[in-house]
Design an enzyme around this catalytic site. Structure first.
Site, PDB file in Angstrom:
ATOM      1  N   GLY A  83       0.898  -1.242   0.026  1.00  0.00           N
ATOM      2  CA  GLY A  83      -0.081   0.049  -0.168  1.00  0.00           C
ATOM      3  C   GLY A  83       0.966   1.305   0.044  1.00  0.00           C
ATOM      4  O   GLY A  83       1.950   1.226  -0.452  1.00  0.00           O
ATOM      5  N   GLN A 108       7.862  -9.284   7.955  1.00  0.00           N
ATOM      6  CA  GLN A 108       8.965  -8.990   7.107  1.00  0.00           C
ATOM      7  C   GLN A 108       9.733  -7.596   8.009  1.00  0.00           C
ATOM      8  O   GLN A 108      10.651  -7.196   7.342  1.00  0.00           O
ATOM      9  CB  GLN A 108       8.927  -8.604   5.622  1.00  0.00           C
ATOM     10  CG  GLN A 108       7.948  -7.308   5.399  1.00  0.00           C
ATOM     11  CD  GLN A 108       7.667  -7.390   3.970  1.00  0.00           C
ATOM     12  OE1 GLN A 108       6.873  -8.173   3.598  1.00  0.00           O
ATOM     13  NE2 GLN A 108       8.359  -6.502   3.180  1.00  0.00           N
ATOM     14  N   LYS A 116      13.437  -1.854  -7.900  1.00  0.00           N
ATOM     15  CA  LYS A 116      13.976  -0.946  -6.647  1.00  0.00           C
ATOM     16  C   LYS A 116      14.525  -1.809  -5.696  1.00  0.00           C
ATOM     17  O   LYS A 116      15.456  -1.846  -5.163  1.00  0.00           O
ATOM     18  CB  LYS A 116      13.217   0.129  -6.160  1.00  0.00           C
ATOM     19  CG  LYS A 116      14.005   0.914  -5.221  1.00  0.00           C
ATOM     20  CD  LYS A 116      13.136   2.252  -4.663  1.00  0.00           C
ATOM     21  CE  LYS A 116      12.141   1.737  -3.614  1.00  0.00           C
ATOM     22  NZ  LYS A 116      12.814   1.359  -2.276  1.00  0.00           N
ATOM     23  N   VAL A 140      10.665   3.788 -10.915  1.00  0.00           N
ATOM     24  CA  VAL A 140      10.378   4.885 -11.382  1.00  0.00           C
ATOM     25  C   VAL A 140      10.952   6.057 -10.413  1.00  0.00           C
ATOM     26  O   VAL A 140      11.026   5.933  -9.186  1.00  0.00           O
ATOM     27  CB  VAL A 140       8.662   5.178 -11.215  1.00  0.00           C
ATOM     28  CG1 VAL A 140       8.281   6.437 -11.653  1.00  0.00           C
ATOM     29  CG2 VAL A 140       8.209   3.961 -12.062  1.00  0.00           C
ATOM     30  N   SER A 182       9.393   5.654  -3.241  1.00  0.00           N
ATOM     31  CA  SER A 182       9.232   4.678  -2.250  1.00  0.00           C
ATOM     32  C   SER A 182       8.053   5.285  -1.424  1.00  0.00           C
ATOM     33  O   SER A 182       8.213   6.513  -0.938  1.00  0.00           O
ATOM     34  CB  SER A 182      10.745   4.701  -1.731  1.00  0.00           C
ATOM     35  OG  SER A 182      10.376   3.830  -0.332  1.00  0.00           O
ATOM     36  N   GLN A 201      15.198  -8.306  -3.342  1.00  0.00           N
ATOM     37  CA  GLN A 201      13.836  -8.904  -3.075  1.00  0.00           C
ATOM     38  C   GLN A 201      13.548  -9.602  -4.461  1.00  0.00           C
ATOM     39  O   GLN A 201      13.178 -10.737  -4.567  1.00  0.00           O
ATOM     40  CB  GLN A 201      12.826  -8.089  -2.916  1.00  0.00           C
ATOM     41  CG  GLN A 201      11.223  -8.376  -2.875  1.00  0.00           C
ATOM     42  CD  GLN A 201      10.425  -7.395  -2.122  1.00  0.00           C
ATOM     43  OE1 GLN A 201      10.162  -7.320  -1.270  1.00  0.00           O
ATOM     44  NE2 GLN A 201       9.627  -6.780  -3.063  1.00  0.00           N
ATOM     45  N   HIS A 228       4.412   1.929  -8.138  1.00  0.00           N
ATOM     46  CA  HIS A 228       3.038   0.904  -8.058  1.00  0.00           C
ATOM     47  C   HIS A 228       2.277   0.871  -9.355  1.00  0.00           C
ATOM     48  O   HIS A 228       1.929  -0.213  -9.935  1.00  0.00           O
ATOM     49  CB  HIS A 228       2.325   0.988  -6.937  1.00  0.00           C
ATOM     50  CG  HIS A 228       3.129   0.818  -5.431  1.00  0.00           C
ATOM     51  ND1 HIS A 228       3.270   1.955  -4.666  1.00  0.00           N
ATOM     52  CD2 HIS A 228       3.744  -0.206  -4.983  1.00  0.00           C
ATOM     53  CE1 HIS A 228       4.110   1.471  -3.489  1.00  0.00           C
ATOM     54  NE2 HIS A 228       4.079   0.185  -3.615  1.00  0.00           N
TER      55      HIS A 228
HETATM   56  O1  PAF Z   1       7.922  -5.023  -1.915  1.00  0.00           O
HETATM   57  C1  PAF Z   1       7.101  -4.995  -1.155  1.00  0.00           C
HETATM   58  O2  PAF Z   1       6.022  -4.261  -1.071  1.00  0.00           O
HETATM   59  C2  PAF Z   1       6.691  -6.177  -0.237  1.00  0.00           C
HETATM   60  O3  PAF Z   1       7.922  -6.632   0.107  1.00  0.00           O
HETATM   61  C3  PAF Z   1       5.891  -7.046  -0.687  1.00  0.00           C
HETATM   62  C4  PAF Z   1       6.586  -7.810  -1.956  1.00  0.00           C
HETATM   63  C5  PAF Z   1       4.480  -6.766  -1.163  1.00  0.00           C
HETATM   64  C6  PAF Z   1       5.909  -8.373   0.208  1.00  0.00           C
HETATM   65  O4  PAF Z   1       5.170  -7.991   1.549  1.00  0.00           O
END
Ligand code: PAF
Length: 287
Positions: free
Chosen positions: A35, A65, A153, A180, A189, A157, A41
């Protein structure tokens, strides 16, 4: 004209919506997010719409996380604004579960990608990538999309997720989407919202320094470790409080690289007060 995105909160409802699309032979893309959506996004959603017939976005601030003392409780939560942005972007379904839907009482499984998840951000944020791989595994199994899209970015991950998908035979293609940036180069971010005006003015030095260092590595025979040490010093001179790392890594395996001979990635994480910014640039060695 954009329609209002439907919101589901239960895995059973999500599955029944996806099943309905599948019965019509439609392809499905997933854009997982936490979000606080921004143009980065929305570029994932735009790419997803070009790739599949139906697009599911998820919004879930994944507690597992975040480490102790990290920003889980203050992470921006703005579902109504996010839903409006997703509607305008043409997203078909928003999956926004509660924590208890994702991690019911007794939840005790963890997915860990060893190696790739250990250095770089994994060193400063122990357990972070285990939380990411666990939640992304769940989302992939819940939605069962044809394609899942992630921003470049969070490059480490992306590498961890690609490895996990390959290792566990998830039937999905993983697509990385370009960073972006703001006009001054700062990578978008959700955490940029934490920056004070003074910190915001310093922040673009991260991308400037990465770009200048990549250029040095492309055009001279300096060893990457020396160029990166100089880059870390110049980030501190520019006003960053500390540098977690700035390193040249192989673009695919994330192995350390001293003299690039294959596509590589220059990756950095640096701190401005309590805010940790990450960024990276591609480095294709000169032919
Ligand atoms: O990059 C993110 O926003 C998060 O790490 C993700 C991939 C949605 C997992 O919670």
């Amino acid at each position: 004209m954009s329609h209002e995105v439907d919101i589901v909160r239960a895995v059973a409802d999500l599955r029944s919506r996806v099943r309905y699309w599948r019965a019509q032979g439609l392809g499905v893309a997933l854009v997982p997010t936490m979000g606080a959506l921004h143009r980065g996004h929305l570029s994932l959603i735009a790419q997803a719409l070009e790739t599949a017939d139906r697009v599911v976005a998820s919004i879930f601030v994944n507690p597992i996380q975040f480490g102790p003392g990290e920003d889980f409780s203050r992470y921006p939560r703005q579902e109504a604004e996010d839903a409006a942005l997703l509607s305008k972007a043409g997203c078909h379904l928003l999956f926004a579960p509660q924590v208890t839907e994702m991690y019911p009482e007794g939840f005790s499984t963890q997915v860990r990608v060893s190696g790739l998840s250990e250095g770089l951000c994994g060193a400063a944020r122990p357990g972070h990538f285990d939380g990411v791989s666990t939640v992304v595994s769940k989302l992939l199994l819940q939605v069962q999309p044809d394609v899942a899209l992630f921003g470049e970015k969070d490059y480490q991950q992306l590498a961890v997720i690609r490895r996990m998908v390959r290792d566990l035979d998830f039937p999905v293609s993983v697509m990385g989407v370009e960073i972006v940036r703001e006009e001054d180069g700062l990578a978008l971010s959700s955490r940029n919202a934490y920056l004070t005006a003074e910190q915001r003015a310093i922040a673009p030095a991260l991308y400037r320094t990465l770009s200048a260092t990549a250029e040095t590595l492309r055009t001279s025979r300096s060893p990457a470790s020396e160029a990166c040490a100089a880059a870390a010093r110049s980030l501190v001179e520019a006003g960053f409080d500390s540098v977690d790392y700035i390193e040249l890594r192989d673009a695919e395996t994330l192995a350390s690289v001293e003299f690039p001979s294959r596509p590589s990635r220059l990756l950095a994480a640096a701190r401005l007060g309590a805010t940790r910014l990450i960024d990276n640039v591609a480095l294709i060695p000169a032919a």
